[in-house]
Write a protein that holds these residues in place. Structure first.
Motif, PDB file in Angstrom:
ATOM      1  N   VAL A  71       1.240  41.207   3.433  1.00  0.00           N
ATOM      2  CA  VAL A  71       1.953  39.929   3.573  1.00  0.00           C
ATOM      3  C   VAL A  71       2.308  39.722   5.034  1.00  0.00           C
ATOM      4  O   VAL A  71       2.318  40.661   5.842  1.00  0.00           O
ATOM      5  CB  VAL A  71       3.233  39.910   2.714  1.00  0.00           C
ATOM      6  CG1 VAL A  71       2.900  40.001   1.232  1.00  0.00           C
ATOM      7  CG2 VAL A  71       4.174  41.048   3.105  1.00  0.00           C
ATOM      8  N   HIS A 125       5.269  38.051   7.827  1.00  0.00           N
ATOM      9  CA  HIS A 125       6.727  38.108   7.906  1.00  0.00           C
ATOM     10  C   HIS A 125       7.368  36.994   7.089  1.00  0.00           C
ATOM     11  O   HIS A 125       8.380  37.210   6.398  1.00  0.00           O
ATOM     12  CB  HIS A 125       7.173  38.007   9.371  1.00  0.00           C
ATOM     13  CG  HIS A 125       6.832  39.207  10.193  1.00  0.00           C
ATOM     14  ND1 HIS A 125       5.603  39.375  10.788  1.00  0.00           N
ATOM     15  CD2 HIS A 125       7.568  40.311  10.504  1.00  0.00           C
ATOM     16  CE1 HIS A 125       5.598  40.518  11.449  1.00  0.00           C
ATOM     17  NE2 HIS A 125       6.764  41.109  11.295  1.00  0.00           N
ATOM     18  N   GLU A 176       6.092  35.392   4.450  1.00  0.00           N
ATOM     19  CA  GLU A 176       5.927  35.659   3.021  1.00  0.00           C
ATOM     20  C   GLU A 176       6.857  36.771   2.534  1.00  0.00           C
ATOM     21  O   GLU A 176       7.387  36.703   1.412  1.00  0.00           O
ATOM     22  CB  GLU A 176       4.476  36.043   2.734  1.00  0.00           C
ATOM     23  CG  GLU A 176       3.482  34.906   2.963  1.00  0.00           C
ATOM     24  CD  GLU A 176       2.045  35.353   2.793  1.00  0.00           C
ATOM     25  OE1 GLU A 176       1.145  34.471   2.737  1.00  0.00           O
ATOM     26  OE2 GLU A 176       1.810  36.571   2.712  1.00  0.00           O
ATOM     27  N   LEU A 177       7.092  37.781   3.353  1.00  0.00           N
ATOM     28  CA  LEU A 177       7.998  38.856   2.966  1.00  0.00           C
ATOM     29  C   LEU A 177       9.435  38.356   2.855  1.00  0.00           C
ATOM     30  O   LEU A 177      10.140  38.685   1.875  1.00  0.00           O
ATOM     31  CB  LEU A 177       7.903  39.990   3.982  1.00  0.00           C
ATOM     32  CG  LEU A 177       8.825  41.186   3.745  1.00  0.00           C
ATOM     33  CD1 LEU A 177       8.514  41.843   2.405  1.00  0.00           C
ATOM     34  CD2 LEU A 177       8.696  42.194   4.876  1.00  0.00           C
ATOM     35  N   GLU A 178       9.883  37.596   3.840  1.00  0.00           N
ATOM     36  CA  GLU A 178      11.250  37.070   3.775  1.00  0.00           C
ATOM     37  C   GLU A 178      11.416  36.113   2.607  1.00  0.00           C
ATOM     38  O   GLU A 178      12.489  36.046   1.988  1.00  0.00           O
ATOM     39  CB  GLU A 178      11.591  36.381   5.101  1.00  0.00           C
ATOM     40  CG  GLU A 178      11.689  37.340   6.275  1.00  0.00           C
ATOM     41  CD  GLU A 178      11.965  36.621   7.581  1.00  0.00           C
ATOM     42  OE1 GLU A 178      11.938  35.359   7.560  1.00  0.00           O
ATOM     43  OE2 GLU A 178      12.197  37.296   8.609  1.00  0.00           O
ATOM     44  N   ILE A 213      14.624  40.175   7.344  1.00  0.00           N
ATOM     45  CA  ILE A 213      14.350  41.609   7.369  1.00  0.00           C
ATOM     46  C   ILE A 213      15.480  42.354   8.063  1.00  0.00           C
ATOM     47  O   ILE A 213      15.846  43.466   7.669  1.00  0.00           O
ATOM     48  CB  ILE A 213      13.007  41.877   8.082  1.00  0.00           C
ATOM     49  CG1 ILE A 213      11.872  41.178   7.333  1.00  0.00           C
ATOM     50  CG2 ILE A 213      12.735  43.374   8.175  1.00  0.00           C
ATOM     51  CD1 ILE A 213      10.529  41.348   7.984  1.00  0.00           C
ATOM     52  N   ILE A 217      10.637  48.478   1.224  1.00  0.00           N
ATOM     53  CA  ILE A 217       9.682  47.487   1.728  1.00  0.00           C
ATOM     54  C   ILE A 217       8.505  48.185   2.399  1.00  0.00           C
ATOM     55  O   ILE A 217       7.344  47.772   2.251  1.00  0.00           O
ATOM     56  CB  ILE A 217      10.393  46.529   2.708  1.00  0.00           C
ATOM     57  CG1 ILE A 217      11.381  45.641   1.949  1.00  0.00           C
ATOM     58  CG2 ILE A 217       9.379  45.672   3.457  1.00  0.00           C
ATOM     59  CD1 ILE A 217      12.248  44.795   2.870  1.00  0.00           C
ATOM     60  N   TYR A 274       4.891  47.144   0.893  1.00  0.00           N
ATOM     61  CA  TYR A 274       4.248  46.060   1.639  1.00  0.00           C
ATOM     62  C   TYR A 274       3.678  46.591   2.957  1.00  0.00           C
ATOM     63  O   TYR A 274       4.174  47.564   3.525  1.00  0.00           O
ATOM     64  CB  TYR A 274       5.246  44.926   1.960  1.00  0.00           C
ATOM     65  CG  TYR A 274       5.834  44.265   0.746  1.00  0.00           C
ATOM     66  CD1 TYR A 274       5.151  43.253   0.070  1.00  0.00           C
ATOM     67  CD2 TYR A 274       7.090  44.647   0.272  1.00  0.00           C
ATOM     68  CE1 TYR A 274       5.704  42.638  -1.044  1.00  0.00           C
ATOM     69  CE2 TYR A 274       7.653  44.031  -0.840  1.00  0.00           C
ATOM     70  CZ  TYR A 274       6.951  43.033  -1.488  1.00  0.00           C
ATOM     71  OH  TYR A 274       7.501  42.425  -2.594  1.00  0.00           O
ATOM     72  N   VAL A 276       3.123  44.666   6.439  1.00  0.00           N
ATOM     73  CA  VAL A 276       3.466  43.413   7.103  1.00  0.00           C
ATOM     74  C   VAL A 276       2.546  43.233   8.307  1.00  0.00           C
ATOM     75  O   VAL A 276       2.423  44.123   9.164  1.00  0.00           O
ATOM     76  CB  VAL A 276       4.943  43.424   7.548  1.00  0.00           C
ATOM     77  CG1 VAL A 276       5.308  42.076   8.163  1.00  0.00           C
ATOM     78  CG2 VAL A 276       5.852  43.729   6.364  1.00  0.00           C
TER      79      VAL A 276
END
Length: 614
Positions: free
Chosen positions: A264, A266, A268-270, A277, A288, A292, A294
């Motif tokens: 993913v 940054h 999409e992760l947030e 983060i 995480i 994931y 990143v």
């Protein structure tokens, strides 16, 4: 002396200066102390030298401060920093300033200087480097050779497998020591440039412990195998292979976690975790990190590396399953005495090799498909042809979009990506074919072939021997070449050739003679000829006469007769008349006969390009 310094001197002595000393002042000379000075003496010397060398102190004394004075003060301060640290001082005392700089900053060393030092090094220092490579060769191939000789019965019937596997036990001790050191060193310290809320330990303790446990399972299997082959234990083979089952289970768990990991960005992760983060706790950041990968964008080298890591994890799962299947068939064939063909037992290994090759070519086809979508013209396809081939069809949601043409850099990057994928696929195919060939030779030996077991490892022995020979030639045959070597002999040979052919003789005589007479002008030549005639007349007559010398020949132009010469002797007049008569005859013959120009075949034609003055 520390072990790392001793190893450095053993391996890299030939790359240091041949004299073993640094040019210029040493650190001790800069501080004005002896090499055995204590820490307090170094501190007092540094204060004393600072008062003498500091640019501000020199300016207060009325002296002009030059860049050399500033550099010397900076070097003196660096010398104190090095000598005040016991570890760095020991390194400096052993290998000098250049060697210490090489240890601390390897990229700052000039490669040309290293090459010069190596070319001028002694044979003893080069022999140390070759001995290291020779030791690596022996350490790698000693165990396979001993196993093959024991399997053939060459070492005798009384030899035990525990003794044959002695090199393996040495390797195991070193690796266990390494794992224990990694566990005991504690958490990795956070670098200063990374904020504390963003720092994640790249090697957490649970990973270190799991690596230790996994290697312990492998060592336990080796011990049980040696005892079972020697007859020290009567346990069935299924019990002997239990540590291998645990080893495969731990590896399978790690690979499954990698295949389930998500790639993913940054943003999409947030969006997935619902917060920034930086607001996450240490435990949440660790979770995480496990779930994931990143990346900045879903394109580029980082995204490709993440996808390749996940694909390799999937292939590792196939390898583990094939290895487990092979182990089960092997144990059943040994314990039950089923008498199955060994070709059947090794069938999962062959299937695994085929899957690896198919996966490599599938990855190449996928990369090529993505490249065709981005630039069909690179593969000779028409971008406007939607039905021209499989790769030219676009998704329905992208048919109306206008494609942005790629730049030259993007095209080069795309070509390099496709070429790298193709090389990887071809390399995987060749390596798996070689692996299958080795497996076939091994199965043939197990089935009862008469050749020696050393034939199985002979390709590796030959390849290692060739590499070792090339290294020996490289290490011992390199020498420094003088750029001016042979130039004096070459100049002498050129001078001799020129003198033999006559070129340069006149010039050398004129250069060697001290008297130089410039050429005479037209008026001076008549005077000189008169003087020469007078001198010759006086010298030949032998008596004093009052007669005048004859003037030199001259010519006048007569409109009727043409050029008429005067003051000529009878012989000169006859010779002149004969020459004029022959010229008139030749001229009359040319007037009577027509001129015919014939092509001379011996003369090559000249093209316009050969007449180009440029």
């Amino acid at each position: 002396m520390r072990y790392d310094i001793a190893f450095f001197l053993c391996c890299c002595r030939s790359f240091l200066s041949s004299s073993g000393r640094d040019e210029g002042e040493t650190f001790y000379e800069l501080l004005g102390v002896s090499p055995k000075a204590s820490h307090d003496e170094l501190k007092r010397a540094y204060k004393r030298q600072s008062l003498l060398m500091h640019p501000d102190k020199l300016a207060q004394k009325g002296q002009s401060v030059t860049p050399a004075d500033r550099d010397r003060f900076t070097r003196m301060r660096h010398a104190y920093e090095v000598l005040s640290d016991p570890r760095r001082r020991e390194t400096y005392d052993a290998i000098g300033e250049r060697g210490m700089k090489w240890v601390e900053e390897p990229l700052s060393v000039d490669p040309q200087e290293l090459a010069h030092n190596f070319a001028t090094s002694s044979v003893v220092d080069r022999s140390k480097i070759f001995a290291i490579f020779l030791g690596i060769y022996v350490a790698v191939f000693l165990l396979p050779v001993l196993v093959c000789l024991t399997a053939d019965g060459t070492l005798g019937e009384n030899v035990t497998w525990a003794a044959v596997l002695a090199p393996l036990w040495v390797w195991d001790v070193f690796i266990l020591f390494y794992h224990s050191r990694v566990i005991l060193m504690g958490p990795i310290k956070r670098p200063d440039h990374i904020p504390e809320e963003e720092w994640v330990d790249p090697l957490p303790m649970w990973k270190r412990v799991m690596a230790m446990v996994r290697f312990a399972c492998l060592v336990l299997f080796q011990v049980l195998l040696a005892l079972r082959l020697d007859g020290a234990i009567a346990a069935p083979w299924s019990v002997v292979f239990i540590p291998m089952y645990l080893w495969d289970v731990i590896a399978l768990r790690r690979k499954i976690m990698l295949t389930r990991i998500s790639i993913v960005t940054h943003e999409e992760l947030e969006l997935a975790i619902g917060k920034k983060i930086g607001e996450c706790t240490a435990a949440e950041r660790g979770e995480i990190h496990r779930r994931y990968i990143v990346v900045p964008t879903k394109s580029g080298s980082l995204y490709d590396s993440a996808c390749r890591l996940r694909d390799e994890a999937r292939m590792d799962i196939i390898r583990i399953l094939a290895r487990v299947t092979f182990t089960v068939l092997l144990v059943l064939n040994l314990d039950l005495g089923a008498g199955w063909s060994w070709w059947l037992v090794f069938l999962p290994i062959f299937a695994m090799a085929g899957c690896v090759v198919g996966s490599a070519f599938g990855s190449f086809a996928k990369t090529q498909s993505e490249a065709v979508k981005k630039d069909p013209a690179m593969f000779g396809l028409d971008p406007s042809d939607e039905d021209g081939g499989t790769y030219s069809k676009m998704d329905e949601n992208k048919q109306g979009e206008e494609k942005t043409p790629l730049s030259d850099e993007e095209k080069d990057e795309l070509k390099a990506k496709v070429a790298q994928s193709a090389y990887r696929a071809v390399g995987t195919c060749f390596s798996q074919c070689f692996f299958i060939l080795i497996m076939c030779v091994l199965i043939g030996k197990i089935e009862g072939a008469s050749y020696s077991s050393l034939v199985i490892i002979s390709p590796f022995l030959a390849a290692g021997g060739i590499i070792l020979c090339c290294l020996a030639c490289t290490i011992f045959c390199i020498s420094e070449v003088d750029e001016n070597a042979g130039m004096a002999e070459f100049d002498t040979a050129v001078d001799r050739a020129a003198a033999a052919s006559g070129y340069g003789a006149v010039e050398n005589e004129q250069a060697n003679s001290s008297d130089y007479t410039p050429p005479a002008q037209a008026d001076q030549q008549n005077d000189i000829s008169v003087a020469v005639t007078m001198e010759s007349g006086v010298s030949t007559s032998g008596t004093t006469t009052s007669s005048k010398s004859k003037p030199p020949p001259s010519s006048i132009w007569d409109p009727e007769r043409g050029e008429v010469w005067q003051n000529m002797t009878v012989d000169e007049e006859e010779h002149k008349a004969e020459s004029e008569r022959k010229e008139e005859e030749i001229k009359a013959a040319h007037e009577r006969q027509p001129v015919i120009i014939e092509e001379n075949p011996s003369i090559n034609s000249v093209t316009s390009s050969q007449c180009d003055l440029d």
